[in-house]
Design an enzyme around this catalytic site. Structure first.
Site, PDB file in Angstrom:
ATOM      1  N   SER A  52       0.816  -1.217   0.000  1.00 13.59           N
ATOM      2  CA  SER A  52       0.000   0.000   0.000  1.00 13.59           C
ATOM      3  C   SER A  52       0.850   1.268   0.000  1.00 13.59           C
ATOM      4  CB  SER A  52      -0.936   0.007   1.210  1.00 13.59           C
ATOM      5  OG  SER A  52      -1.856  -1.053   1.149  1.00 13.59           O
ATOM      6  N   GLY A 232      -2.154   3.715  -4.378  1.00  7.85           N
ATOM      7  CA  GLY A 232      -2.646   4.565  -5.456  1.00  7.85           C
ATOM      8  C   GLY A 232      -4.104   4.954  -5.356  1.00  7.85           C
ATOM      9  N   CYS A 258      -9.182  -1.748   2.963  1.00  9.74           N
ATOM     10  CA  CYS A 258      -8.390  -0.595   2.506  1.00  9.74           C
ATOM     11  C   CYS A 258      -8.745  -0.211   1.064  1.00  9.74           C
ATOM     12  CB  CYS A 258      -6.909  -0.897   2.676  1.00  9.74           C
ATOM     13  SG  CYS A 258      -5.840   0.560   2.525  1.00  9.74           S
ATOM     14  N   GLN A 262     -12.459   0.915  -0.839  1.00 14.51           N
ATOM     15  CA  GLN A 262     -12.743   1.998  -1.784  1.00 14.51           C
ATOM     16  C   GLN A 262     -13.309   1.462  -3.095  1.00 14.51           C
ATOM     17  OE1 GLN A 262      -8.861   3.848  -1.950  1.00 14.51           O
ATOM     18  NE2 GLN A 262      -8.808   4.039   0.277  1.00 14.51           N
ATOM     19  N   ASN A 300      -3.618   2.955   6.822  1.00 12.48           N
ATOM     20  CA  ASN A 300      -2.635   3.359   5.819  1.00 12.48           C
ATOM     21  C   ASN A 300      -3.363   3.678   4.531  1.00 12.48           C
ATOM     22  OD1 ASN A 300      -0.658   3.619   3.901  1.00 12.48           O
ATOM     23  ND2 ASN A 300      -0.221   1.439   3.784  1.00 12.48           N
ATOM     24  N   GLY A 302      -4.444   7.167   1.688  1.00 11.30           N
ATOM     25  CA  GLY A 302      -4.462   8.574   1.318  1.00 11.30           C
ATOM     26  C   GLY A 302      -5.730   8.968   0.597  1.00 11.30           C
ATOM     27  N   HIS A 344      -6.842  -1.819   8.705  1.00  9.84           N
ATOM     28  CA  HIS A 344      -6.162  -3.102   8.511  1.00  9.84           C
ATOM     29  C   HIS A 344      -6.333  -4.010   9.733  1.00  9.84           C
ATOM     30  CE1 HIS A 344      -3.808  -2.325   4.772  1.00  9.84           C
ATOM     31  NE2 HIS A 344      -4.089  -1.087   5.107  1.00  9.84           N
ATOM     32  N   GLU A 346      -5.737  -7.101   9.980  1.00  8.80           N
ATOM     33  CA  GLU A 346      -4.655  -8.085  10.071  1.00  8.80           C
ATOM     34  C   GLU A 346      -3.410  -7.531  10.761  1.00  8.80           C
ATOM     35  OE1 GLU A 346      -3.266  -5.450   7.063  1.00  8.80           O
ATOM     36  OE2 GLU A 346      -5.248  -6.303   7.370  1.00  8.80           O
TER      37      GLU A 346
END
Length: 373
Positions: A52, A232, A258, A262, A300, A302, A344, A346
């Site tokens: 990521s 990305g 994550c 999205q 994590n 953006g 996350h 995990e």
């Protein structure tokens, strides 16, 4: 101390701001990417190998990096994924008995440029005020104009498709072949510990490249589908979005983490946006709206999904909220066994606060198998 005459180095931000430091070890050169920061006190090796973070210059806010060395099992992928490392104090010597190598050696093996002796508090404060942006770290401290020219050519993270850079090139299997359940996982930047968590729950996983069609995923005859984390902007991943729509239409259980979260939103017509400076750390507070319980989570990302659009969507229910900024951190579909989270589970910072999400996925799989038997 090692490397008494280390080379001078700098961080040049896209807006022209410069921070100075020194090169770690004897490595020279330049590295480009989007500068971001992680607030975790531990877990630097996992961070550096997390897909990521592909293409990002990582600023670690913890004052000491490298003091507990590295271990061959504490990786989330094959090799380092960050573009470069920026830290305050770099420890050339480590003191953890279980470590099998130094961080310096680990970085050298993967040819990663790192700089230390940086005022990371000032740099992180600047990013928080001005937002994440492209930057370069370099030992070419006398070539500011040349670095500016090169930096201007680096594409912005907004609109940048990176999943293809980190996804597996060919399908592979993880877990025991005689496991009770089968899962087709779409690799858009998957972490190894996600696979471990699924395997521990009696799943045999086939991991597919990011651009695999639904028909290929379905051919494995899975009991459920998984959308991984990854780097990305999610919006350019049209093939993944189209495949996700078909998974949803099939009625099969689906779990996303994550970037996968999205993608699930986009597959339901909910837009995403680039955040000011993102969420990256292992102490982010989440409220589970279904149980009323709080969770300490690893994050994590953006990019985030549009909360207002999710709230207005008749088929979507927001299940989790980030308590710092109230962004949507989890959603589920009202009439299908489909859900996702932005964080996350995990990574286990709680350490067990969010592990139930894998259990929920398995409950959906078991229930769906009974219904379709």
């Amino acid at each position: 101390m090692k490397y008494q005459t280390r080379k001078k180095a700098l961080i040049l931000l896209a807006d022209g701001t410069i921070f100075y430091g020194k090169a770690v070890g004897g490595k020279e050169g330049s590295a480009f990417g989007e500068v971001c920061f992680n607030t975790g006190m531990t877990g630097y090796q996992e961070i550096f190998t997390d897909p990521s973070y592909f293409g990002q210059l990582m600023v670690t806010t913890n004052a000491h990096i490298g003091n507990y060395g590295t271990h061959k099992d504490e990786v989330e992928s094959e090799g380092i994924k960050i573009a470069g490392l920026i830290c305050r104090n770099f420890s050339y010597h480590y003191s953890r008995p279980a470590a099998d190598d130094s961080l310096e050696s680990f970085l050298d093996q993967h040819n990663l440029l790192a700089i230390s002796d940086v005022d990371t508090r000032a740099l992180v404060s600047y990013i928080r005020d001005n937002g994440a942006m492209n930057a370069v770290i370099s030992t070419e401290v006398d070539n500011i104009d040349g670095l500016k020219e090169q930096l201007a050519k680096v594409p912005d993270m907004k609109g940048l498709e990176l999943a293809s850079k980190v996804s597996t090139k060919a399908p592979y299997f993880f877990g025991k072949e005689d496991a009770t359940y089968k899962v087709s996982a779409l690799d858009i930047g998957i972490k190894k510990n996600i696979l471990r968590n699924l395997a521990e729950r009696d799943c045999y996983i086939k991991v597919f490249p990011y651009n695999t069609s639904f028909e290929e995923l379905q051919a494995f005859q899975p009991d459920g589908y998984f959308l991984s984390n990854g780097p990305g902007d999610p919006e350019p991943l049209n093939e993944v979005i189209a495949t996700t729509k078909k998974i949803i239409e099939s009625g099969a259980p689906l779990f996303g983490i994550c970037l996968g979260h999205q993608i699930l939103a986009l597959a339901n017509g909910i837009s995403t946006y680039k955040m000011h400076h993102g969420h990256r750390g292992i102490n982010h507070p989440i409220m589970n709206l279904l149980t009323g319980k709080g969770e300490i989570t690893s994050q994590n990302h953006g990019f985030a999904i549009n909360r207002e659009e999710a709230e207005a969507h008749p088929e979507i229910e927001i299940t989790h909220l980030h308590l710092n900024d109230k962004t949507a951190a989890g959603i589920r579909m009202r009439n299908k066994p489909v859900f996702s989270v932005q964080y996350h589970p995990e990574a286990s910072p709680g350490p067990h606060d969010a592990s139930y999400l894998f259990d929920d996925f398995l409950k959906n799989i078991k229930s769906h198998k009974l219904q379709t038997a």
